[in-house]
Design an enzyme around this catalytic site. Structure first.
Site, PDB file in Angstrom:
ATOM      1  N   PRO A 136       0.784  -1.246   0.000  1.00  0.00           N
ATOM      2  CA  PRO A 136       0.000   0.000   0.000  1.00  0.00           C
ATOM      3  C   PRO A 136       0.814   1.294   0.000  1.00  0.00           C
ATOM      4  O   PRO A 136       0.817   2.062   0.958  1.00  0.00           O
ATOM      5  CB  PRO A 136      -0.841  -0.135   1.268  1.00  0.00           C
ATOM      6  CG  PRO A 136       0.007  -0.946   2.188  1.00  0.00           C
ATOM      7  CD  PRO A 136       0.733  -1.916   1.300  1.00  0.00           C
ATOM      8  N   CYS A 137       1.453   1.564  -1.136  1.00  0.00           N
ATOM      9  CA  CYS A 137       2.209   2.802  -1.278  1.00  0.00           C
ATOM     10  C   CYS A 137       1.292   4.024  -1.221  1.00  0.00           C
ATOM     11  O   CYS A 137       1.767   5.134  -0.969  1.00  0.00           O
ATOM     12  CB  CYS A 137       3.025   2.777  -2.559  1.00  0.00           C
ATOM     13  SG  CYS A 137       2.092   2.348  -4.028  1.00  0.00           S
ATOM     14  N   HIS A 138      -0.010   3.826  -1.389  1.00  0.00           N
ATOM     15  CA  HIS A 138      -0.952   4.949  -1.328  1.00  0.00           C
ATOM     16  C   HIS A 138      -1.066   5.520   0.091  1.00  0.00           C
ATOM     17  O   HIS A 138      -1.564   6.615   0.275  1.00  0.00           O
ATOM     18  CB  HIS A 138      -2.333   4.533  -1.846  1.00  0.00           C
ATOM     19  CG  HIS A 138      -3.009   3.464  -1.055  1.00  0.00           C
ATOM     20  ND1 HIS A 138      -2.758   2.119  -1.263  1.00  0.00           N
ATOM     21  CD2 HIS A 138      -3.923   3.527  -0.058  1.00  0.00           C
ATOM     22  CE1 HIS A 138      -3.491   1.405  -0.430  1.00  0.00           C
ATOM     23  NE2 HIS A 138      -4.207   2.236   0.320  1.00  0.00           N
TER      24      HIS A 138
END
Length: 179
Positions: A136-138
């Site tokens: 989850p780079c978001h």
């Protein structure tokens, strides 16, 4: 390397899910960013053969559950990708960020035992993450709290964070930094 391409409908567009012969996720991107995904696959693997999948991936139901509000549904999906040891450390740390929570590039660098100046290196590793949403780079934002860089577009990043915060019952779910 033989890889399999699954196309999955989602609330934020068609997802391209790439798996290997052991059903491990090698990439996840969006249909409108397919050239970027193919470029990352070339960077990570050199030559590869990407075929349309003939059977669903075990990751597909987990993604559907995530979009339906089961935020922890992605935690057990097996991922595999090439990268440097630093990139792998960053990507592993990303998977430890709980849904509906955000951190900054600098905080992530410090968590990894790096100095403050490593925020750019963390950002670079984040930018080369080939497995969006599952890794989850978001959930990483700028030091000022503003949404920055997401390969699938800032609108999708805002949607993902809003979705997670709303499902987690966060009263701030509609007030995202920078939007």
């Amino acid at each position: 390397m033989n890889l399999f391409l699954h196309r999955i409908a989602s609330p934020i567009g068609v997802i391209l899910l790439v798996t290997d012969s052991q059903d491990r996720v090698r990439a996840l991107d969006f249909e409108d960013y397919e050239p970027r995904m193919r470029s990352l696959l070339t960077t990570h693997y050199g030559h590869y053969d990407l075929q349309a999948a003939t059977a669903p991936s075990s990751a597909e139901p987990a993604l559907q559950r995530y979009f339906a509000g089961e935020l922890d549904a992605l935690k057990d999906i097996e991922v595999a990708t090439n990268g440097t040891s630093f990139q792998h450390r960053v990507w592993a740390a990303l998977r430890q960020i709980p849904p509906a929570r955000m951190t900054t590039y600098g905080k992530l660098a410090l968590q990894l035992g790096e100095h403050n100046g490593a925020a750019r290196a963390v950002g670079s590793a984040n930018a080369t993450n080939p497995i969006a949403i599952i890794v989850p780079c978001h959930r990483v934002v700028g030091a000022d709290g503003k949404l920055t860089g997401f390969a699938g577009g800032l609108e999708r990043k805002a949607w993902l964070l809003g979705h997670e915060r709303a499902e987690a019952g966060d009263p701030e779910s509609l007030r995202l930094p920078g939007f």
